[in-house]
Design a protein around this motif. Structure first.
Motif, mmCIF file in Angstrom:
data_model
loop_
_atom_site.group_PDB
_atom_site.id
_atom_site.type_symbol
_atom_site.label_atom_id
_atom_site.label_comp_id
_atom_site.label_asym_id
_atom_site.label_seq_id
_atom_site.Cartn_x
_atom_site.Cartn_y
_atom_site.Cartn_z
ATOM 1 N N HIS A 160 10.226 3.189 10.337
ATOM 2 C CA HIS A 160 9.807 1.790 10.302
ATOM 3 C C HIS A 160 9.414 1.378 8.887
ATOM 4 C CE1 HIS A 160 7.822 -1.967 11.434
ATOM 5 N NE2 HIS A 160 6.833 -1.570 10.648
ATOM 6 N N LEU A 161 8.664 2.221 8.191
ATOM 7 C CA LEU A 161 8.245 1.876 6.834
ATOM 8 C C LEU A 161 9.440 1.705 5.905
ATOM 9 C CD1 LEU A 161 5.113 4.180 6.403
ATOM 10 C CD2 LEU A 161 5.150 1.680 6.509
ATOM 11 N N ARG A 162 10.438 2.533 6.050
ATOM 12 C CA ARG A 162 11.628 2.399 5.192
ATOM 13 C C ARG A 162 12.377 1.111 5.501
ATOM 14 N NH1 ARG A 162 14.139 8.278 3.873
ATOM 15 N NH2 ARG A 162 15.791 6.928 3.117
ATOM 16 N N ARG A 163 12.483 0.766 6.771
ATOM 17 C CA ARG A 163 13.143 -0.498 7.117
ATOM 18 C C ARG A 163 12.336 -1.688 6.587
ATOM 19 N NH1 ARG A 163 14.524 2.809 11.553
ATOM 20 N NH2 ARG A 163 12.596 2.422 12.704
ATOM 21 N N TYR A 164 11.030 -1.609 6.702
ATOM 22 C CA TYR A 164 10.157 -2.676 6.211
ATOM 23 C C TYR A 164 10.305 -2.857 4.699
ATOM 24 C CZ TYR A 164 5.640 -3.530 3.891
ATOM 25 O OH TYR A 164 4.655 -3.898 3.014
ATOM 26 N N GLN A 165 10.338 -1.757 3.940
ATOM 27 C CA GLN A 165 10.478 -1.851 2.493
ATOM 28 C C GLN A 165 11.800 -2.511 2.110
ATOM 29 O OE1 GLN A 165 9.927 2.341 1.680
ATOM 30 N NE2 GLN A 165 7.819 2.031 0.973
ATOM 31 N N GLN B 228 3.326 16.400 6.737
ATOM 32 C CA GLN B 228 4.595 16.669 6.058
ATOM 33 C C GLN B 228 5.806 16.071 6.768
ATOM 34 O OE1 GLN B 228 5.140 17.867 2.879
ATOM 35 N NE2 GLN B 228 2.937 17.403 2.961
ATOM 36 N N PRO B 229 5.872 16.040 8.111
ATOM 37 C CA PRO B 229 7.042 15.387 8.742
ATOM 38 C C PRO B 229 7.211 13.934 8.306
ATOM 39 C CG PRO B 229 5.881 16.737 10.343
ATOM 40 C CD PRO B 229 5.022 16.726 9.108
ATOM 41 N N MET B 230 6.130 13.187 8.211
ATOM 42 C CA MET B 230 6.245 11.800 7.765
ATOM 43 C C MET B 230 6.638 11.741 6.298
ATOM 44 S SD MET B 230 3.599 8.573 8.152
ATOM 45 C CE MET B 230 2.303 9.238 7.092
ATOM 46 N N ARG B 231 6.027 12.595 5.471
ATOM 47 C CA ARG B 231 6.349 12.579 4.043
ATOM 48 C C ARG B 231 7.815 12.913 3.811
ATOM 49 N NH1 ARG B 231 2.957 15.833 -0.670
ATOM 50 N NH2 ARG B 231 3.839 14.675 -2.438
ATOM 51 N N GLN B 232 8.314 13.931 4.498
ATOM 52 C CA GLN B 232 9.721 14.310 4.318
ATOM 53 C C GLN B 232 10.652 13.205 4.785
ATOM 54 O OE1 GLN B 232 9.962 18.046 6.394
ATOM 55 N NE2 GLN B 232 8.578 19.086 4.965
ATOM 56 N N ALA B 233 10.301 12.547 5.872
ATOM 57 C CA ALA B 233 11.147 11.453 6.369
ATOM 58 C C ALA B 233 11.133 10.264 5.406
ATOM 59 C CB ALA B 233 10.670 11.019 7.750
ATOM 60 N N LEU B 234 10.002 10.017 4.772
ATOM 61 C CA LEU B 234 9.931 8.925 3.799
ATOM 62 C C LEU B 234 10.737 9.229 2.547
ATOM 63 C CD1 LEU B 234 6.148 7.981 4.029
ATOM 64 C CD2 LEU B 234 8.069 6.448 4.529
ATOM 65 N N ARG C 107 0.845 -1.196 0.000
ATOM 66 C CA ARG C 107 0.000 0.000 0.000
ATOM 67 C C ARG C 107 0.876 1.241 0.000
ATOM 68 N NH1 ARG C 107 -4.795 1.493 4.447
ATOM 69 N NH2 ARG C 107 -5.714 3.194 3.202
ATOM 70 N N ASP C 108 0.399 2.312 -0.617
ATOM 71 C CA ASP C 108 1.121 3.579 -0.657
ATOM 72 C C ASP C 108 1.629 3.938 0.741
ATOM 73 O OD1 ASP C 108 1.697 6.359 -1.894
ATOM 74 O OD2 ASP C 108 0.445 6.804 -0.145
ATOM 75 N N PRO C 109 2.924 4.242 0.886
ATOM 76 C CA PRO C 109 3.481 4.488 2.227
ATOM 77 C C PRO C 109 2.777 5.596 2.994
ATOM 78 C CG PRO C 109 5.248 4.218 0.629
ATOM 79 C CD PRO C 109 3.973 4.268 -0.153
ATOM 80 N N MET C 110 2.373 6.658 2.326
ATOM 81 C CA MET C 110 1.679 7.726 3.047
ATOM 82 C C MET C 110 0.306 7.267 3.520
ATOM 83 S SD MET C 110 3.532 10.380 3.536
ATOM 84 C CE MET C 110 2.264 11.548 4.020
ATOM 85 N N ASP C 111 -0.393 6.520 2.679
ATOM 86 C CA ASP C 111 -1.710 6.026 3.081
ATOM 87 C C ASP C 111 -1.604 5.042 4.242
ATOM 88 O OD1 ASP C 111 -3.918 7.192 1.958
ATOM 89 O OD2 ASP C 111 -3.996 5.891 0.211
ATOM 90 N N VAL C 112 -0.690 4.076 4.130
ATOM 91 C CA VAL C 112 -0.595 3.074 5.190
ATOM 92 C C VAL C 112 0.000 3.692 6.452
ATOM 93 C CG1 VAL C 112 1.706 2.080 4.714
ATOM 94 C CG2 VAL C 112 -0.125 0.624 5.574
ATOM 95 N N GLY C 113 0.913 4.652 6.274
ATOM 96 C CA GLY C 113 1.475 5.319 7.438
ATOM 97 C C GLY C 113 0.422 6.096 8.199
ATOM 98 N N PHE C 114 -0.394 6.867 7.477
ATOM 99 C CA PHE C 114 -1.452 7.620 8.133
ATOM 100 C C PHE C 114 -2.475 6.687 8.766
ATOM 101 C CE2 PHE C 114 -5.674 9.852 7.566
ATOM 102 C CZ PHE C 114 -5.552 10.620 8.719
#
Length: 519
Positions: free
Chosen positions: A420-425, A508-514, A390-397
């Motif tokens: 966490h999402l980056r490590r998972y990917q 935006q903090p999550m998006r920038q970190a991703l 799933r799109d990282p922003m969607d699943v992250g939110f």
């Protein structure tokens, strides 16, 4: 040993245990285990002593011996059932719950206790029977009504669930979990919502009130439904901050675990598949569509949906004889290097194949099994993996706005969620390379926009005949004991695609970190 001698031995053993004289206590309990009237209590205590010193294998063995005793005291049997759940012997626990001594126990506290244990282990239909008995026997406390609400929710009986959650709040007005479940149960409207009540509850408790987080999350859900995104975000942020203070999460420690897992490949794998029903692991991030895919597959003639099983992690620990939580940590990964993959696979199958109910395949839908994928692939050559993407922003939110019970501690901070999402990917990319052909990526957007075509592609991957109508899930019977319990009673829909964009500025903090460069 006479009855009087046995009682005296029990009292002496209990005294030894209370004083910390554990070898003496163990010796006394071992003597009692030979006395017909004391087998279950003695084995129960021996199991507890074994687990206390970290000997998981002996603890499991003693728990099963306690289960096998000719015991009729429902209080003792409830304690044995609790122990069986603790050590991952869930089939044995479920069978014990169905014994006459427990099903006919006249004590409402026992009925409630068994019901709660079964609910905790994702047996909501069986739990509901015990919970209703507890109520019929006179139990009338907030915990009972909350558990009744959960069991009704999981069964799809939303009216009964609403009544039970309201009954809980009538007895405990600040029961945060009940407020949150009521908020999730229906879509809030201007004419039907709990916003005023939730705001009053939040205002009445201190910031460090243990049950404050679910109050904030409930308020977020209702304000979000009403379209008041600014106020909704303020509630969510308050809930996230309150929950983050309650959990322990170390990103560096998680990074070390992921790096260790990425050293694993397919070498020395078990190549002999055991007969019988084969598992299909549905995994990925929570809130990525795993429950929806399992619900769809559960309509296939050859597939049984078994829900979120914790058995693989339990059996890794049994093989390593190491106590701890089911998930991997560095100590467990070190110990797991010496275990036999074939034995691990046999242990897993012996504890889960009963879920298949006579079908060829059964699903294990624990999302976090993506961490164990390498060990599963090496232990079970017949296993196949369906990976929800799933799109990282969607699943992250979607993770940020979900309050989890005791899992996913990274989901209460935007930067930690992104890390966490980056490590998972990266880990999933490694598993694809290490086990080519074993993993099918299932994009969430395709699952919700073209569910029938996606289902047929999944059936092809699993070697099953094509079957029409699998995406017609709205009227399907069966319990759904996950955070998606309400949504899975609806037809498949795509309204959660791109949901994060309603909070694009705040996220935006999550998006920038991703999107940040590695390193």
């Amino acid at each position: 040993m006479t009855a009087d001698d046995a009682l005296a031995t029990w009292q002496a053993a209990e005294t030894f245990r209370s004083r910390g004289q554990l070898p003496e206590a163990g010796a006394a309990y071992a003597r009692l285990a030979a006395h017909a009237d004391w087998v279950a209590p003695a084995r129960l205590r021996l199991a507890q002593l074994a687990l206390g010193k970290g000997d998981l294998r002996d603890g499991v063995a003693q728990a099963l011996l306690a289960r096998d005793a000719d015991e009729t005291d429902p209080v003792v049997l409830e304690a044995v059932l609790e122990l069986l759940c603790q050590v991952g012997e869930l089939e044995a626990a479920l069978a014990l719950a169905q014994s006459r001594a427990l099903s006919e126990a006249p004590d409402p506290a026992v009925q409630l206790g068994v019901g709660q244990r079964l609910q905790d282990q994702s047996f909501p239909a069986e739990a509901r029977v015990f919970l209703k008995r507890a109520r019929a026997l006179g139990a009338d406390n907030p915990g009972l009504h909350y558990q009744l609400g959960l069991s009704a929710l999981y069964a799809g009986d939303h009216d009964d669930a609403e009544s039970a959650f309201e009954a809980c709040l009538a007895r405990q007005p600040l029961h945060g979990a009940a407020h949150r479940q009521l908020a999730k149960l229906r879509r809030a409207t201007p004419d039907a919502n709990h916003v005023t009540r939730l705001r009053a509850a939040i205002a009445s408790v201190p910031a460090d009130y243990p049950d404050a987080p679910p109050l904030h999350y409930a308020l977020f859900k209702e304000l979000d439904d009403l379209g008041d995104t600014d106020a909704a975000w303020a509630a969510l942020e308050a809930g996230m901050q309150a929950r983050r203070r309650q959990v322990s999460f170390d990103p560096a420690q998680e990074q070390a675990v992921f790096e260790r897992l990425m050293q694993m490949d397919g070498q020395d794998a078990n190549t002999r598949a055991q007969g019988g029903p084969a598992p299909v692991f549905i995994l990925g991030q929570p809130r990525s569509g795993t429950t929806l895919l399992e619900r769809i597959l559960g309509g296939a003639d050859d597939v049984a949906d078994a829900g979120e099983l914790r058995d693989f992690g339990f059996q890794v620990r049994w093989c390593a004889n190491l106590m701890g939580r089911p998930g991997p940590d560095l100590a467990l990964l070190d110990a797991a290097e010496d275990i036999d993959p074939a034995e691990l696979g046999q242990r897993y199958l012996s504890h889960t194949q009963w879920h298949a109910r006579g079908k060829r395949l059964y699903t294990d839908k624990l999302p976090a099994n993506f961490l164990w994928l390498g060990h599963i692939a090496r232990a079970l050559p017949q296993a196949r993996f369906l990976h929800l993407v799933r799109d990282p922003m969607d699943v992250g939110f979607s993770n940020l706005k979900e309050l989890f019970a005791d899992a996913y501690p990274h989901s209460y901070d935007q930067a930690e969620m992104a890390g966490h999402l980056r490590r998972y990917q990266a880990l999933m990319a490694h598993w694809h390379a290490a086990f080519p052909g074993r993993i099918l990526d299932v994009p969430y957007d395709e699952l919700v926009t073209a569910p029938e075509a996606t289902a047929q592609r999944v059936l092809d991957f699993l070697g099953l005949p094509r079957q029409a109508g699998l995406a017609e899930i709205a009227g399907r019977e069966g319990a759904v004991a996950t955070a998606s319990a309400v949504q899975l009673r609806e037809p498949v829909h795509a309204r959660f695609l791109g949901q994060w964009r309603r909070y694009e500025g705040q996220l935006q903090p999550m998006r920038q970190a991703l999107e940040a460069p590695p390193g």
